[in-house]
Enzyme design. Structure first.
Site, PDB file in Angstrom:
ATOM      1  N   ARG A  36      14.291 -10.508 -26.754  1.00 24.48           N
ATOM      2  CA  ARG A  36      15.503  -9.793 -26.354  1.00 24.48           C
ATOM      3  C   ARG A  36      15.201  -8.626 -25.405  1.00 24.48           C
ATOM      4  O   ARG A  36      15.868  -8.413 -24.396  1.00 24.48           O
ATOM      5  CB  ARG A  36      16.228  -9.282 -27.609  1.00 24.48           C
ATOM      6  CG  ARG A  36      17.560  -8.619 -27.337  1.00 24.48           C
ATOM      7  CD  ARG A  36      18.648  -9.612 -26.971  1.00 24.48           C
ATOM      8  NE  ARG A  36      18.797  -9.773 -25.544  1.00 24.48           N
ATOM      9  CZ  ARG A  36      18.998 -10.940 -24.944  1.00 24.48           C
ATOM     10  NH1 ARG A  36      19.108 -12.036 -25.634  1.00 24.48           N
ATOM     11  NH2 ARG A  36      19.091 -11.011 -23.635  1.00 24.48           N
TER      12      ARG A  36
ATOM     13  N   LYS B 260      23.262   7.082  -8.635  1.00 22.99           N
ATOM     14  CA  LYS B 260      24.178   6.596  -9.688  1.00 22.99           C
ATOM     15  C   LYS B 260      23.492   5.506 -10.517  1.00 22.99           C
ATOM     16  O   LYS B 260      23.957   4.368 -10.585  1.00 22.99           O
ATOM     17  CB  LYS B 260      25.466   6.082  -9.044  1.00 22.99           C
ATOM     18  CG  LYS B 260      26.233   7.186  -8.325  1.00 22.99           C
ATOM     19  CD  LYS B 260      27.493   6.691  -7.649  1.00 22.99           C
ATOM     20  CE  LYS B 260      28.201   7.868  -6.959  1.00 22.99           C
ATOM     21  NZ  LYS B 260      29.413   7.456  -6.218  1.00 22.99           N
TER      22      LYS B 260
ATOM     23  N   LYS C 262      26.595  18.139   0.121  1.00 23.19           N
ATOM     24  CA  LYS C 262      27.771  17.309  -0.098  1.00 23.19           C
ATOM     25  C   LYS C 262      29.042  18.156  -0.062  1.00 23.19           C
ATOM     26  O   LYS C 262      28.987  19.389   0.031  1.00 23.19           O
ATOM     27  CB  LYS C 262      27.656  16.576  -1.435  1.00 23.19           C
ATOM     28  CG  LYS C 262      26.394  15.719  -1.505  1.00 23.19           C
ATOM     29  CD  LYS C 262      26.394  14.785  -2.689  1.00 23.19           C
ATOM     30  CE  LYS C 262      27.236  13.570  -2.380  1.00 23.19           C
ATOM     31  NZ  LYS C 262      27.091  12.533  -3.450  1.00 23.19           N
TER      32      LYS C 262
ATOM     33  N   GLU D 104      27.102  15.914   4.437  1.00 23.70           N
ATOM     34  CA  GLU D 104      28.268  15.029   4.334  1.00 23.70           C
ATOM     35  C   GLU D 104      29.362  15.563   5.256  1.00 23.70           C
ATOM     36  O   GLU D 104      29.699  16.752   5.193  1.00 23.70           O
ATOM     37  CB  GLU D 104      28.748  15.011   2.872  1.00 23.70           C
ATOM     38  CG  GLU D 104      29.967  14.128   2.675  1.00 23.70           C
ATOM     39  CD  GLU D 104      30.367  14.020   1.207  1.00 23.70           C
ATOM     40  OE1 GLU D 104      29.542  14.380   0.329  1.00 23.70           O
ATOM     41  OE2 GLU D 104      31.497  13.606   0.935  1.00 23.70           O
TER      42      GLU D 104
ATOM     43  N   ASP E 116      31.352   9.865   4.526  1.00 24.49           N
ATOM     44  CA  ASP E 116      31.894   9.341   3.273  1.00 24.49           C
ATOM     45  C   ASP E 116      33.305   8.807   3.495  1.00 24.49           C
ATOM     46  O   ASP E 116      34.217   9.561   3.854  1.00 24.49           O
ATOM     47  CB  ASP E 116      31.897  10.454   2.214  1.00 24.49           C
ATOM     48  CG  ASP E 116      32.149   9.883   0.833  1.00 24.49           C
ATOM     49  OD1 ASP E 116      31.665   8.763   0.565  1.00 24.49           O
ATOM     50  OD2 ASP E 116      32.856  10.532   0.053  1.00 24.49           O
TER      51      ASP E 116
END
Lengths: 282, 282, 282, 282, 282, 282
Positions: free
Chosen positions: B100, B135, B167, B199, B220
């Site tokens: 597994r 992420k 960002k 960004e 973005d």
């Protein structure tokens, strides 16, 4: 509703923070003064069921214990697009450092809870449990199993030590010695006081297992009509679990066969993250 | 092709094994004699790109160093339904104990590599890199980023310390002090020798950032026509990265705008496991 | 016969070695040249059942992988005073460094196995299992539970997560809400698929629990005549476990009541080490 | 009176909690609402000397920091049957989750302290120290040595690095090179500034060791009359320690020989847990 | 000559490798094919005493067990500028990955051994020990103390638990209670069997301490003439240690006062790395 | 000014405390009553720049959270001989237990900051950065790099994964395949988006690297006149770093060549501890 062993959760969070922050946050440290205050909102970008709000909170508090995290929704709550899930206040730099790790937990666990809730909803009114499997992401099993519970599901075995489940591969090994389901169940029963579940592939095998005293049967990829027959044969003497190839499209039909449990590996092995983002107002 | 720091991989494997085997495998211990030998095959249930074969091998060897694991395909190989990926020989009980956890790694990493390969294929012939994001699943980032490389993608930042990426949230905090993109880039440049990426949300911001000497721009969710303009303005002075809302359907169109990088969060945040299973002949 | 998760055992051994050897062995390092070879015997000073031979071996090998450890008896073997249990050959200094830690494991685990074997012997011919409890020494539970198995006993719950056992304290909390055994059993059954055991203090409570569908009953400090009645009432519908105040003197009498399990806390909470010592010939 | 390095104690506690609670407490979670308050008492079931009250407290606080633990007796206090040792208030579920681990520490450490106190009492009025050995349970040595101090004993070496003790096995290795006690002591003295203790088996060897400048002699299983002679020969030049075969029956007689220290392995290698239990009122 | 607890050394090495290689070696991975073989030499850039050759070897083997490390000089050997200390053969990429960490250990430990050897050389012919202190670099104390031994020095206390050293700050605390050196020594003696050393600041204090039975005296920054007087007073009853302000210029003069030990903090708190570099031939 | 990832710092501190206090502080425990209060001052014995004040504070708080640590100077402050850096109040015994570990951090980090500040001062008015290297003490790199920043320096690469630096050894391996600087730079650029720095040994190599598009050049042990030429050739297209053989005597001259960065290995590989001591008033 709370993950059952918080200590482990803290270790999981610390590892995740170590992945992202072991060498600092060069952007934030370059741009944001340590004193600058900020206020951020975690906002839902789509509908779903939340799971991991306390985990996200803990992420921020471990980055900076002086942050204040106010949850506007709790785990198991249903949110819609645009809902503010939580507000974080305090040092802007600390919020930015914790953002990604917190969202990585929250979006993933909420994705699991949301999908689980869809299965539970699809079988509404029927006496069946939707359960997870051991097909979880290595390292965060307790959190993923928690998210399943949050979504209304039940947990199957936590690990290989808390329940006997004789699967096809066990039986293959066992049969090569000239022994069958019956002997397998007997031997299992003599080894421990745990419940004994057996995977069966036909109604006949189900009957054999029931006669040998199995506590539960796992029907893997069985035709619905066959499931129904096994349920009937069992007459409540054993729990009946269906598994394999179950989707949102066919889960209700499977449930209507009368099985007690439906286990769905995809709940944890193929997660679609819930869309959640953080917006900072400084 | 190999995960870059194997030590970490071993720790990740040990944690996964601890989740599943800390209290033994009661079924296997009850049914399978320690001496019984077996032979198992890992079989592909669908088409995809493999990643994690060495990880799966290590799982089995850590369960029992006497097992023999023969890979018939290596990472980055394309497999079809029915292909035998690997054969494991040795104690049947040991194979069952590792099954597994080995599959949990292999199916997930292969899922990532397969999806990455689809994006790479979709932009074939164009000079663009498909990259991951931060992420990733908490705790297994190095493996997930490795799987992206296996699928033909490139890695974006490993963590918050190896590249400056200013960002929107950083700019929000920065602007609240009356400062803009230009000052942010200058300050970042004075803090370290790392590359500075910013960004930007419009062609105008892109121009401002280029003039301030940004090494890279992150566009973005920008319209493709705007991307094209920014690419033109940059004239190779800076790398241009597109991000946000990119799918297999639109990735080629985005790539044709001339951007250098396209980053896709879903490669790691919403993984569909590749269907792989283990069959034992005892 | 082998501890179920060897990885954990290795960690336990490493901790024990760290306790004793973190600052070296000043005596051995002062007196014994690294090259000096030796041969040592582990000798039984009294009769008993061995457990932990592989653990002792691993201790020596972790101190110095070049040592050779030959076991003349294996776990579960009965030894008599004067028997040579094992011979260790190699660097004399390495043998001396590992001596104490190896014996600390071996004497303790053998003490547990020996005592367990006495209880098993005392109930010979009766269909009853002698089991341990969770009253183990903090940090080495897996080894102590292994030693119980070596001695012929069975393991009760490994931890609080692998079986439901509703004890008097749970019932006290539950009853304060105006609810009883029946409701407790129902609620437990709705929470998971694990077996449900209930502690009962009288025949009446036993009857109530059986009617509510308990899978097992724990009779704590009950009179033997009452035990017999409960066994009769159960008619095999539930496992019956006796516990509390059980000694080698009364265990057979308890077993004759027909109970299925007898759990003995003293097996692990009050261990008398088996007398084993190491003698070196250099 | 406090264990000397609390950090280690916390790690030991965390490991013990991990053994019991890594997969939650399924019974408590099924039956007890997270809000339900309770009050529990730890009650002595027999007479003895307490040790580990702070450890037990820490167990409960690590399970749930909101619990309140009030100790009515402190370590080193003598309790009688029926005494309430401590009261714990707060969430009933949290108390139940911590109960077993807290008692596993408290009963074991109190068992050690109680037995040590019996030896100290038996030699009352004589100028002798009762000491432990390195025959401790792997993994919890600091706590067991602490319990010996609580019972009025002294600690012998903590580990192999903080004192030179030339034992029979060292001498065996040394002698095979044609060297004797005298050379061993000299070599030990040249290796470090630590005290040098030597195990001797006869009055003659004792004399030889004293002349070679040993700081202490270990008389292993020596006849009491011989001990007396060695004490006389030493005239305070060296500490004299008796060891081997010492019981509560003969310890006073041994002490009266004039030895400075009596070390008793059974204090830690064969512990009888003190009878303590927890009762909950909800 | 070998560090006393190799397990700890392995952990120290793993931490150092984690600092440098947790995110791979992007340069080597970009440029060097995994198959390319190489041969590298570690070359001395100045004269000195080696320490840490085995540690450097272990670093390379942990990076890649297939590397071959041949030491041409061992620890404690004196090398001159241009000497080849060791040769490493195998995958060029693996050699480059391990280079920096291996040299960070080897240059630092050799720096310590070299400086220690200078002190030992400066006191040649005199019966005095040069010792280290606890002023070591956090986290690598065992290695630094090992390097001192390699350089011909002796180790003072390893930690605060293996010897009693009553320093000025202890006496300050003690005196505020109206008690003096004599009472301090008595109390120390009653607490354990370890040696008792006392820091004294004048001949008078030295006399007081000797009379109270101190096993050793620490003369901190005392005039050489005073040291001589204390040595004379002690007449071998106690070890005399000089400390404070000792340099290569004055160490012989201090030693000639007759003290037994001279402890030098700078051996470990102000290390000048030995110049060693690695050159690769591919 | 604060180390960037405090969690790591806590682990480093805990390891250091474990080295010193795992077996208690036998002196303090023997002499100082747990209740006795004290007040201690950390006093500068020479002039320098402080680094690690918060680390020292944390050491004391981890030994005993009830201590009060008041810093009179913060990191980056210049202190003179006799200055009181900090005052610690609370239990005298706790202060004494933490003293050595706290000073071991503070003196070493302040030594690094002080030396860095001297280099920064020596290049005052020139537009150049003084940077560290990866020649740090194993296990405490984050703290040492922090101390460099405190002293006014900048950090070079944290580890092998956050920047491409093609050194002579990489080129040696690369050239053996018949490839040169140009191909190395191209290959590096294709592997990642990180900056590419190349070590060059002559003006000609510098020119070749600039043409191949290197982001930075490392001039190792180059003559100052040559450095000047490379700076001129670069015209700002690439950062120029000087390294090798740089001392306080020649650093200004090197800086005047116009290089952007000067990296100094000795900042961390050959640290002279700043003289700081603790004095207790009880």
């Amino acid at each position: 509703m709370h993950p059952s062993s918080w200590k482990q959760v803290e270790q999981i969070i610390d590892r995740a923070l170590a992945e992202d922050l072991s060498f600092g946050d060069v952007t934030t440290e370059a741009l944001i003064s340590p004193e600058q205050q900020g206020r951020a909102a975690i906002i839902a970008g789509e509908e779903g069921v939340l799971a991991g709000v306390e985990v996200a909170k803990e992420v921020f508090l471990r980055v900076d214990p002086s942050l204040r995290f106010e949850a506007l929704f709790q785990d198991a709550a249903k949110v819609r697009k645009g809902d503010v899930v939580a507000v974080i206040k305090g040092k802007a730099g600390s919020i930015l450092k914790g953002e990604r790790v917190a969202l990585n937990f929250l979006t993933r666990l909420s994705g699991i809870a949301s999908e689980t809730a869809r299965y539970v909803e699809a079988t509404k009114g029927l006496k069946v449990w939707i359960t997870d499997t051991r097909k979880t992401t290595p390292g965060i099993r307790p959190l993923e199993k928690y998210a399943v519970r949050v979504g209304g599901g039940k947990n199957h075995r936590q690990h290989l030590g808390d329940g006997i489940l004789i699967k096809d591969n066990h039986l293959a090994a066992f049969r090569s010695l000239g022994l069958g389901i019956k002997e397998a169940i007997q031997r299992a029963r003599q080894s421990s006081t745990l419940k004994v579940e057996v995977e069966v592939e036909s109604v006949g095998e189900g009957e054999e297992a029931l006669e040998a005293g199995a506590d539960a049967l796992l029907l893997d990829n069985m035709a619905i009509e066959d499931m129904r027959q096994v349920v009937e044969l069992a007459k409540g003497r054993a729990l009946i679990e269906a598994s394999g190839g179950i989707t949102l499209d066919n889960v209700r039909q499977v449930a209507e066969s009368g099985v007690d449990l439906i286990s769905v590996g995809a709940l944890t092995h193929s997660v679609k993250a819930l869309d959640l983002s953080l917006e900072l107002e400084a």
